[in-house]
Design a protein around this motif. Structure first.
Motif, PDB file in Angstrom:
ATOM      1  N   ASP A   1       0.832  -1.207   0.000  1.00 52.18           N
ATOM      2  CA  ASP A   1       0.000   0.000   0.000  1.00 52.18           C
ATOM      3  C   ASP A   1       0.865   1.255   0.000  1.00 52.18           C
ATOM      4  OD1 ASP A   1      -2.322  -1.534  -0.023  1.00 52.18           O
ATOM      5  OD2 ASP A   1      -2.577  -1.456   2.156  1.00 52.18           O
ATOM      6  N   GLU A   2       1.987   1.187   0.690  1.00 46.04           N
ATOM      7  CA  GLU A   2       2.901   2.335   0.756  1.00 46.04           C
ATOM      8  C   GLU A   2       3.475   2.644  -0.633  1.00 46.04           C
ATOM      9  OE1 GLU A   2       6.386   4.658   1.057  1.00 46.04           O
ATOM     10  OE2 GLU A   2       6.640   2.502   0.786  1.00 46.04           O
ATOM     11  N   HIS A   3       3.919   1.634  -1.343  1.00 48.07           N
ATOM     12  CA  HIS A   3       4.473   1.787  -2.696  1.00 48.07           C
ATOM     13  C   HIS A   3       3.379   2.275  -3.647  1.00 48.07           C
ATOM     14  CE1 HIS A   3       6.428   0.433  -6.509  1.00 48.07           C
ATOM     15  NE2 HIS A   3       7.542   0.707  -5.855  1.00 48.07           N
TER      16      HIS A   3
ATOM     17  N   ILE B   1       3.631  14.410 -10.097  1.00 49.59           N
ATOM     18  CA  ILE B   1       3.306  13.130 -10.755  1.00 49.59           C
ATOM     19  C   ILE B   1       2.372  12.353  -9.844  1.00 49.59           C
ATOM     20  CG2 ILE B   1       4.230  10.931 -11.603  1.00 49.59           C
ATOM     21  CD1 ILE B   1       6.812  12.359 -12.303  1.00 49.59           C
ATOM     22  N   TRP B   2       1.312  11.808 -10.438  1.00 53.94           N
ATOM     23  CA  TRP B   2       0.373  11.007  -9.655  1.00 53.94           C
ATOM     24  C   TRP B   2       1.038   9.743  -9.129  1.00 53.94           C
ATOM     25  CZ3 TRP B   2      -4.273  10.887 -13.582  1.00 53.94           C
ATOM     26  CH2 TRP B   2      -4.938  12.118 -13.560  1.00 53.94           C
ATOM     27  N   SER B   3       0.530   9.271  -8.009  1.00 58.32           N
ATOM     28  CA  SER B   3       0.925   7.950  -7.507  1.00 58.32           C
ATOM     29  C   SER B   3       0.221   6.894  -8.356  1.00 58.32           C
ATOM     30  CB  SER B   3       0.499   7.794  -6.039  1.00 58.32           C
ATOM     31  OG  SER B   3      -0.920   7.744  -5.952  1.00 58.32           O
ATOM     32  N   ILE B   4       0.655   5.644  -8.236  1.00 59.27           N
ATOM     33  CA  ILE B   4      -0.014   4.552  -8.949  1.00 59.27           C
ATOM     34  C   ILE B   4      -1.466   4.467  -8.490  1.00 59.27           C
ATOM     35  CG2 ILE B   4      -0.054   2.036  -9.290  1.00 59.27           C
ATOM     36  CD1 ILE B   4       3.062   2.163  -9.027  1.00 59.27           C
ATOM     37  N   ALA B   5      -1.702   4.667  -7.197  1.00 56.77           N
ATOM     38  CA  ALA B   5      -3.068   4.643  -6.664  1.00 56.77           C
ATOM     39  C   ALA B   5      -3.927   5.713  -7.336  1.00 56.77           C
ATOM     40  CB  ALA B   5      -3.040   4.841  -5.152  1.00 56.77           C
ATOM     41  N   GLN B   6      -3.362   6.901  -7.504  1.00 57.47           N
ATOM     42  CA  GLN B   6      -4.109   7.981  -8.145  1.00 57.47           C
ATOM     43  C   GLN B   6      -4.397   7.673  -9.614  1.00 57.47           C
ATOM     44  OE1 GLN B   6      -1.354  11.125  -6.727  1.00 57.47           O
ATOM     45  NE2 GLN B   6      -3.237  12.255  -6.258  1.00 57.47           N
ATOM     46  N   VAL B   7      -3.440   7.086 -10.298  1.00 54.75           N
ATOM     47  CA  VAL B   7      -3.664   6.699 -11.700  1.00 54.75           C
ATOM     48  C   VAL B   7      -4.838   5.716 -11.771  1.00 54.75           C
ATOM     49  CG1 VAL B   7      -2.693   5.503 -13.716  1.00 54.75           C
ATOM     50  CG2 VAL B   7      -1.272   7.103 -12.422  1.00 54.75           C
TER      51      VAL B   7
ATOM     52  N   LEU C   1      -6.460  12.397  -3.538  1.00 56.39           N
ATOM     53  CA  LEU C   1      -5.075  12.258  -3.093  1.00 56.39           C
ATOM     54  C   LEU C   1      -4.819  10.901  -2.435  1.00 56.39           C
ATOM     55  CD1 LEU C   1      -4.462  15.827  -1.638  1.00 56.39           C
ATOM     56  CD2 LEU C   1      -3.704  14.903  -3.844  1.00 56.39           C
ATOM     57  N   GLY C   2      -5.886  10.274  -1.936  1.00 53.90           N
ATOM     58  CA  GLY C   2      -5.702   9.001  -1.247  1.00 53.90           C
ATOM     59  C   GLY C   2      -5.435   9.253   0.219  1.00 53.90           C
ATOM     60  N   PRO C   3      -4.854   8.318   0.901  1.00 52.20           N
ATOM     61  CA  PRO C   3      -4.286   7.077   0.374  1.00 52.20           C
ATOM     62  C   PRO C   3      -5.361   6.028   0.090  1.00 52.20           C
ATOM     63  CG  PRO C   3      -4.034   7.106   2.746  1.00 52.20           C
ATOM     64  CD  PRO C   3      -4.664   8.429   2.353  1.00 52.20           C
ATOM     65  N   PHE C   4      -5.002   5.083  -0.773  1.00 54.70           N
ATOM     66  CA  PHE C   4      -5.845   3.956  -1.117  1.00 54.70           C
ATOM     67  C   PHE C   4      -5.098   2.678  -0.777  1.00 54.70           C
ATOM     68  CE2 PHE C   4      -7.020   7.304  -4.161  1.00 54.70           C
ATOM     69  CZ  PHE C   4      -8.407   7.302  -4.062  1.00 54.70           C
ATOM     70  N   GLU C   5      -5.852   1.636  -0.474  1.00 54.72           N
ATOM     71  CA  GLU C   5      -5.254   0.310  -0.318  1.00 54.72           C
ATOM     72  C   GLU C   5      -5.348  -0.389  -1.665  1.00 54.72           C
ATOM     73  OE1 GLU C   5      -7.482  -1.611   2.750  1.00 54.72           O
ATOM     74  OE2 GLU C   5      -6.777  -0.237   4.305  1.00 54.72           O
ATOM     75  N   VAL C   6      -4.381  -1.237  -1.968  1.00 56.78           N
ATOM     76  CA  VAL C   6      -4.376  -1.943  -3.244  1.00 56.78           C
ATOM     77  C   VAL C   6      -5.671  -2.730  -3.426  1.00 56.78           C
ATOM     78  CG1 VAL C   6      -3.222  -3.707  -4.647  1.00 56.78           C
ATOM     79  CG2 VAL C   6      -1.845  -2.061  -3.360  1.00 56.78           C
ATOM     80  N   GLN C   7      -6.061  -3.509  -2.414  1.00 60.50           N
ATOM     81  CA  GLN C   7      -7.270  -4.325  -2.547  1.00 60.50           C
ATOM     82  C   GLN C   7      -8.518  -3.462  -2.687  1.00 60.50           C
ATOM     83  OE1 GLN C   7      -7.418  -7.742  -3.087  1.00 60.50           O
ATOM     84  NE2 GLN C   7      -9.464  -7.065  -3.695  1.00 60.50           N
ATOM     85  N   GLN C   8      -8.551  -2.351  -1.984  1.00 64.58           N
ATOM     86  CA  GLN C   8      -9.669  -1.410  -2.103  1.00 64.58           C
ATOM     87  C   GLN C   8      -9.784  -0.929  -3.550  1.00 64.58           C
ATOM     88  OE1 GLN C   8      -8.647   2.375  -0.410  1.00 64.58           O
ATOM     89  NE2 GLN C   8     -10.761   3.099  -0.330  1.00 64.58           N
TER      90      GLN C   8
END
Length: 171
Positions: free
Chosen positions: A25-27, A36-42, A95-102
């Motif tokens: 989740d941190e990565h 630049i957007w995070s992967i979560a934001q993309v 902006l998140g944060p988001f969890e990968v599974q979420q």
């Protein structure tokens, strides 16, 4: 929805999910640079684009005055990442944060809603007969709005790969 488009939607989504599944989740939420957007934001952006596409197609189907516009070579435009595009406000990610599974759940939910919506269209041939203005592509036949979903996702999969490299290099 035709089988080729359905297969492209599934194939592209599977590639996307494989790209993010093993991330922490941190990565997933780390921005390589401030602008630049995070992967979560993309990924959140992709969910928002899919939701906005449903609304655009729905609007186009209900508009009695819109008629088919010329078909465009959208793949060349969308997949060319040398052309930077600014996302309209409606599809700018949180902006998140988001969890990968979420996020995987959000992606699945969004795709299920798209497929349910499209399968409820009594005569899918009407999608080629009507158009709606796309923010980056101009007037676009509704069936090409569907195609742009997986092309846009392919574009962002490449961006995700780049972000992974940037985040790894910064670690």
């Amino acid at each position: 929805m035709n089988t080729l488009v359905n297969n492209k939607l599934d194939e592209t989504r599977n590639i996307l999910v494989k790209e993010i599944t093993l991330l922490s989740d941190e990565h997933f939420n780390r921005k390589p640079e401030m602008d630049i957007w995070s992967i979560a934001q993309v990924c959140h952006h992709l969910v928002l684009v899919e939701q906005a596409t449903i609304k655009a197609i729905e609007w186009g189907l209900n508009d009695v005055e819109n008629i088919q516009k010329e078909r465009k070579k959208i793949d060349l435009f969308i997949l060319d990442r040398t052309k930077k595009l600014n996302a309209p406000k409606i599809v700018v990610p949180d902006l998140g944060p988001f969890e990968v599974q979420q996020m995987i759940d959000m992606l699945n939910d969004s795709r299920n809603k798209l497929k349910t919506f499209l399968s409820a269209i009594e005569d899918p041939s009407i999608l080629a007969e009507k158009s709606v203005k796309h923010p980056a592509l101009g007037e676009l036949p509704l069936d090409q709005w569907i195609e742009q979903i997986y092309l846009h996702e392919q574009r962002h999969i490449e961006q995700i790969k780049e972000i992974k490299l940037l985040v790894d290099a910064a670690s």
